[in-house]
Design a protein around this motif. Structure first.
Motif, short mmCIF file in Angstrom:
data_model
loop_
_atom_site.label_atom_id
_atom_site.label_comp_id
_atom_site.label_asym_id
_atom_site.label_seq_id
_atom_site.Cartn_x
_atom_site.Cartn_y
_atom_site.Cartn_z
N ALA A 11 0.83 -1.21 0.00
CA ALA A 11 0.00 0.00 0.00
C ALA A 11 0.87 1.26 0.00
O ALA A 11 0.76 2.11 -0.90
N VAL A 12 1.75 1.38 0.99
CA VAL A 12 2.59 2.58 1.07
C VAL A 12 3.61 2.59 -0.08
O VAL A 12 3.76 3.59 -0.79
N ARG A 32 8.56 -9.67 -3.13
CA ARG A 32 8.95 -11.04 -2.78
C ARG A 32 8.21 -12.08 -3.63
O ARG A 32 8.48 -13.25 -3.55
N ARG A 33 7.24 -11.62 -4.42
CA ARG A 33 6.58 -12.53 -5.36
C ARG A 33 6.26 -11.77 -6.64
O ARG A 33 6.18 -10.53 -6.63
N TRP A 81 17.89 -7.71 0.56
CA TRP A 81 18.12 -6.95 -0.67
C TRP A 81 19.34 -6.03 -0.58
O TRP A 81 19.85 -5.57 -1.62
N ASN A 97 6.06 2.32 10.50
CA ASN A 97 5.54 2.83 11.75
C ASN A 97 6.47 2.46 12.90
O ASN A 97 7.38 1.64 12.75
N GLY A 123 -3.14 4.30 2.80
CA GLY A 123 -3.31 3.56 1.55
C GLY A 123 -3.74 2.15 1.82
O GLY A 123 -3.63 1.67 2.95
N GLU A 255 1.77 -5.79 13.40
CA GLU A 255 2.91 -4.95 13.81
C GLU A 255 2.81 -4.56 15.28
O GLU A 255 3.21 -3.46 15.65
N1 NAP Z 1 -1.07 1.48 4.74
C1 NAP Z 1 -1.15 2.59 5.45
O1 NAP Z 1 -2.17 3.31 5.39
C2 NAP Z 1 0.00 3.02 6.33
C3 NAP Z 1 -0.03 4.32 6.84
C4 NAP Z 1 1.02 4.75 7.64
C5 NAP Z 1 2.07 3.90 7.91
N2 NAP Z 1 2.08 2.64 7.40
C6 NAP Z 1 3.26 1.81 7.69
O2 NAP Z 1 3.97 1.62 6.48
C7 NAP Z 1 4.62 0.33 6.48
C8 NAP Z 1 4.16 -0.45 5.25
O3 NAP Z 1 2.76 -0.69 5.40
P1 NAP Z 1 1.80 -1.12 4.20
O4 NAP Z 1 0.43 -0.85 4.66
O5 NAP Z 1 2.28 -0.56 2.91
O6 NAP Z 1 2.05 -2.70 4.20
P2 NAP Z 1 1.64 -3.75 3.03
O7 NAP Z 1 0.54 -3.22 2.20
O8 NAP Z 1 1.49 -5.05 3.73
O9 NAP Z 1 2.95 -3.77 2.13
C9 NAP Z 1 4.15 -4.37 2.53
C10 NAP Z 1 4.73 -5.03 1.32
O10 NAP Z 1 6.01 -5.55 1.67
C11 NAP Z 1 6.15 -6.75 0.92
N3 NAP Z 1 7.26 -7.52 1.46
C12 NAP Z 1 7.35 -8.20 2.64
N4 NAP Z 1 8.56 -8.80 2.74
C13 NAP Z 1 9.24 -8.49 1.61
C14 NAP Z 1 10.53 -8.82 1.14
N5 NAP Z 1 11.36 -9.61 1.84
N6 NAP Z 1 10.92 -8.34 -0.07
C15 NAP Z 1 10.08 -7.56 -0.80
N7 NAP Z 1 8.83 -7.21 -0.40
C16 NAP Z 1 8.42 -7.68 0.79
C17 NAP Z 1 4.80 -7.41 1.06
O11 NAP Z 1 4.68 -8.43 0.12
P3 NAP Z 1 3.38 -9.37 0.00
O12 NAP Z 1 2.48 -8.60 -0.94
O13 NAP Z 1 3.94 -10.59 -0.61
O14 NAP Z 1 2.83 -9.54 1.37
C18 NAP Z 1 3.89 -6.22 0.80
O15 NAP Z 1 3.67 -6.04 -0.58
C19 NAP Z 1 4.20 -0.32 7.81
O16 NAP Z 1 5.18 -0.09 8.80
C20 NAP Z 1 2.90 0.41 8.17
O17 NAP Z 1 2.63 0.40 9.56
C21 NAP Z 1 1.06 2.19 6.61
#
Ligand code: NAP
Length: 287
Positions: A11-12, A32-33, A81, A97, A123, A255
């Motif tokens: 998402a982010v 990762r996929r 990586w 976060n 996101g 988390e």
């Molecule tokens: N989303 C929000 O609204 C938001 C807002 C503020 C802060 N945050 C923070 O931002 C950070 C990211 O959150 P997010 O919501 O974007 O999480 P997310 O949607 O779960 O995205 C994380 C991505 O990382 C990928 N990933 C995991 N291990 C990996 C690896 N070894 N190599 C490559 N890719 C890998 C995951 O792959 P898969 O698709 O295979 O699982 C997923 O696509 C977190 O700390 C969250 O707390 C999020």
């Protein structure tokens, strides 16, 4: 134009990738996929992610900037990586976060390579081919040479990116917002639960614990913060689901250690009791 690798195009990472592509940067997605076509719906319109995708850390090449946008608990996987992506001039920004960006990546990178980022970029990824920006994106980094370069990187991106001399306050303020999200995850009830006065009072107490610990760490947090945050929760759509809640509902890891777990850890360091955050961290970890 800079070369940028985004580790974790979720998402982010997807919103950041699309925003950087829009402003003319060269972006590689490290996933990762395998990924098919992905459209990112930014607030300013749809963008197709045309960036090259790599799934093999051994095939990555060094870039100017590495942006880590995995969940906090995937730090070790993200670090796989680094040997190829990080060259002598590469900087690594951690878009996660919590308050322990540097500590989390200290086993893998020299301290001067790491730029912690407070990310407030709502996101979600409702399906594998779609990422949606849910609100204005904001990021804050520590002031300094790396922070200034990061701000410059996002010029014309549509995201509000700034540097601060008080990063400690920025991340603890965000943790105060995140801490009561455990209530939603425990109850599996969306943001509307904070219209219940007892749940709201528990949220205020969790925020006060987080504030006490943040202040001991040097953050400047005003007494009115719990009421301000509650007012924000109550003004938000009642069906809003935070990421801890979404992850629990989907059976994914949560988390919680980076959020409530951090409140407890830093509380112990300063001798400050954090019983509500500790109970939430224990219960969610036990699930
Ligand atoms: N989303 C929000 O609204 C938001 C807002 C503020 C802060 N945050 C923070 O931002 C950070 C990211 O959150 P997010 O919501 O974007 O999480 P997310 O949607 O779960 O995205 C994380 C991505 O990382 C990928 N990933 C995991 N291990 C990996 C690896 N070894 N190599 C490559 N890719 C890998 C995951 O792959 P898969 O698709 O295979 O699982 C997923 O696509 C977190 O700390 C969250 O707390 C999020």
């Amino acid at each position: 134009m800079s070369t940028i690798a985004i580790i974790g195009p979720g998402a982010v990472g997807g919103v950041i990738a699309a925003s950087l592509l829009k402003s003319g940067h060269e972006v590689t997605l490290c996933a990762r996929r395998a990924m098919g076509d992905v459209t990112v719906s930014l607030l300013s319109g749809d963008i197709k992610l045309t960036s090259p995708v790599t799934t093999d850390p051994a095939k990555a090449i060094a870039v100017d900037w590495v942006l880590v946008a995995t969940k906090a608990y995937d730090a070790a996987g993200a670090a796989a990586w680094f040997p190829q992506l990080v060259g002598p001039r590469t900087r690594v920004a951690i878009l996660q976060n919590g308050v322990e960006h540097r500590e989390r990546f200290a086993p893998y990178l020299a301290a001067e390579k790491i730029l912690p980022v407070m990310v407030d970029c709502p996101g979600e990824r409702p399906s594998p081919d779609r990422i949606v920006q849910r609100g204005p994106g904001k990021m804050v980094v520590p002031a300094g040479a790396a922070g200034a370069d990061f701000v410059q990187l996002f010029a014309n991106s549509g995201l509000d990116v700034s540097a601060t001399g008080d990063f400690t306050t920025a991340v603890w303020r965000k943790l105060c917002l995140n801490a009561p999200g455990a209530i939603n995850a425990l109850l599996l009830k969306p943001t509307g639960v904070f219209h219940d006065e007892a749940a709201a009072q528990l949220a205020r107490e969790m925020i006060r614990e987080c504030m006490a610990v943040g202040r001991a760490e040097g953050a400047i947090l005003e007494d009115a913060l719990p009421d301000q945050l509650l007012a924000g929760f109550r003004a938000a759509p009642r069906d809003g689901i935070n990421s801890l809640h979404a992850d629990r509902a989907a059976g994914r890891p949560m988390e919680v250690d980076a959020r409530n777990g951090a409140v407890v850890r830093f509380g112990r360091k300063h001798g400050i009791p954090t019983p509500r955050n500790e109970m939430a961290a224990i219960l969610l970890a036990a699930m």
